[in-house]
Design an enzyme around this catalytic site. Structure first.
Site, PDB file in Angstrom:
ATOM      1  N   ARG A  12     -33.153  32.300   6.646  1.00 30.96           N
ATOM      2  CA  ARG A  12     -33.997  32.297   7.856  1.00 30.96           C
ATOM      3  C   ARG A  12     -33.429  33.270   8.891  1.00 30.96           C
ATOM      4  O   ARG A  12     -32.302  33.740   8.771  1.00 30.96           O
ATOM      5  CB  ARG A  12     -34.036  30.892   8.474  1.00 30.96           C
ATOM      6  CG  ARG A  12     -34.649  29.853   7.560  1.00 30.96           C
ATOM      7  CD  ARG A  12     -34.798  28.501   8.220  1.00 30.96           C
ATOM      8  NE  ARG A  12     -33.540  27.798   8.388  1.00 30.96           N
ATOM      9  CZ  ARG A  12     -32.953  27.568   9.566  1.00 30.96           C
ATOM     10  NH1 ARG A  12     -33.534  27.973  10.687  1.00 30.96           N
ATOM     11  NH2 ARG A  12     -31.801  26.930   9.633  1.00 30.96           N
ATOM     12  N   TYR A 152     -19.479  25.883  20.495  1.00 35.43           N
ATOM     13  CA  TYR A 152     -20.087  27.092  19.915  1.00 35.43           C
ATOM     14  C   TYR A 152     -19.346  28.334  20.413  1.00 35.43           C
ATOM     15  O   TYR A 152     -18.969  29.210  19.632  1.00 35.43           O
ATOM     16  CB  TYR A 152     -21.571  27.146  20.309  1.00 35.43           C
ATOM     17  CG  TYR A 152     -22.331  28.347  19.778  1.00 35.43           C
ATOM     18  CD1 TYR A 152     -22.795  28.372  18.461  1.00 35.43           C
ATOM     19  CD2 TYR A 152     -22.607  29.450  20.596  1.00 35.43           C
ATOM     20  CE1 TYR A 152     -23.503  29.465  17.971  1.00 35.43           C
ATOM     21  CE2 TYR A 152     -23.309  30.541  20.120  1.00 35.43           C
ATOM     22  CZ  TYR A 152     -23.764  30.538  18.806  1.00 35.43           C
ATOM     23  OH  TYR A 152     -24.471  31.634  18.326  1.00 35.43           O
TER      24      TYR A 152
END
Ligand code: NAP
Length: 244
Positions: A12, A152
């Site tokens: 993706r 993150y």
């Protein structure tokens, strides 16, 4: 050494577009996916229609035994790959005080240990061949921190450090390793932002719009080309001027 590039997380988003752009430019593609099997198989068909040789390889990049198995299967199918693009990643928006041990481990496991695992599996063949290119996909938020994304940002900053250190170690073996830091790129990863938040973020970008996966694929194509043979250990920011 075959003209094959392994793109992790190619099912993706940015990884998918990198695979398509490289196939249009005569590379063969090893498509890594974890959960999106249908999408990976559909991509393989598109890549073959573009004239590339392509195959799909399932592996959770955070698990070394799965990556090791993928390495063996890719080597049997394509021989030694010429390039590895560590693109697979996940994101999550959460206050630092709400990050659990599990959330931290999963974020670091996919985004940082995944880069370690794949590089560890594929680098020895490149060292033997005295040739190869590695591109790591980090993030603008690894260059400058993002609130609500501390885990993150930490993982992506780690990818930048890994790139710089490993570039010094692999240069004598003729292997380059660089990092691309995307800014705001329209993929499903931005799905957690509502319309208002997305518009606000785009309003801060000097070029006035979010980037497309093609913008990242173009940088990857350049880094893999002979024109970039003398570039190693560099952090290439593709962010519309959001961080200068
Ligand atoms: P995306 O659309 O959410 O796609 C993520 C891809 O990573 C999917 O193909 C997914 O595969 C794969 N993946 C996730 N966990 C995996 C695992 N454990 N093992 C193997 N593959 C895994 O995200 P994207 O926007 O394309 O992001 C690609 C990279 O760019 C990431 O590293 C991301 O951090 C970075 N990035 C993105 C942006 C942005 O604005 N979009 C900005 C900066 C950096 P499956 O679906 O098959 O599991």
């Amino acid at each position: 050494m075959s003209n094959t590039v392994l793109v992790t997380g190619a099912s993706r988003g940015i990884g998918r577009q990198i695979a398509l752009t490289l196939a249009e430019n005569d590379y063969n593609i090893a498509v890594n996916y974890n959960k999106s099997e249908k999408e990976a198989i559909a991509l393989k068909k598109e890549l073959i229609a573009l004239g590339a040789d392509a195959d799909c390889f399932k592996a959770d990049v955070s698990e070394f035994y799965e990556v090791d198995n993928m390495h063996n299967n890719i080597k049997k199918r394509f021989g030694t790959i010429s390039a590895l693009i560590n693109n697979a990643g996940i994101s999550q928006s959460v206050l630092f005080t709400d990050i659990t041990d599990d959330m931290w481990d999963k974020m670091l496991g996919v985004n940082l240990k995944g880069v370690f695992n794949c590089t560890k599996a594929f680098l020895p063949d490149m060292i033997k061949a005295k040739k190869g290119k590695i591109i790591n996909i980090s993030s603008i938020w690894g260059q400058t921190g993002a609130a609500m994304e501390v885990h993150y940002s930490a993982a992506k900053a780690g990818v930048i450090g890994l790139t710089k250190a490993l570039a010094k170690e692999t240069a004598p073996s003729g292997i380059t390793i660089n990092c691309i830091c995307p800014g705001v790129i329209e993929t499903e990863m931005l799905g957690s932002l509502n319309k208002y938040e997305f518009a606000n973020l785009c309003g801060e970008i000097p070029l006035g719009k979010a980037g497309a996966a093609k913008d990242i694929a173009g940088a990857a194509l350049y880094l893999l080309s002979d024109a970039a043979d003398y570039i190693t250990g560099q952090i290439i920011s593709v962010n519309g001027g959001l961080l200068i």
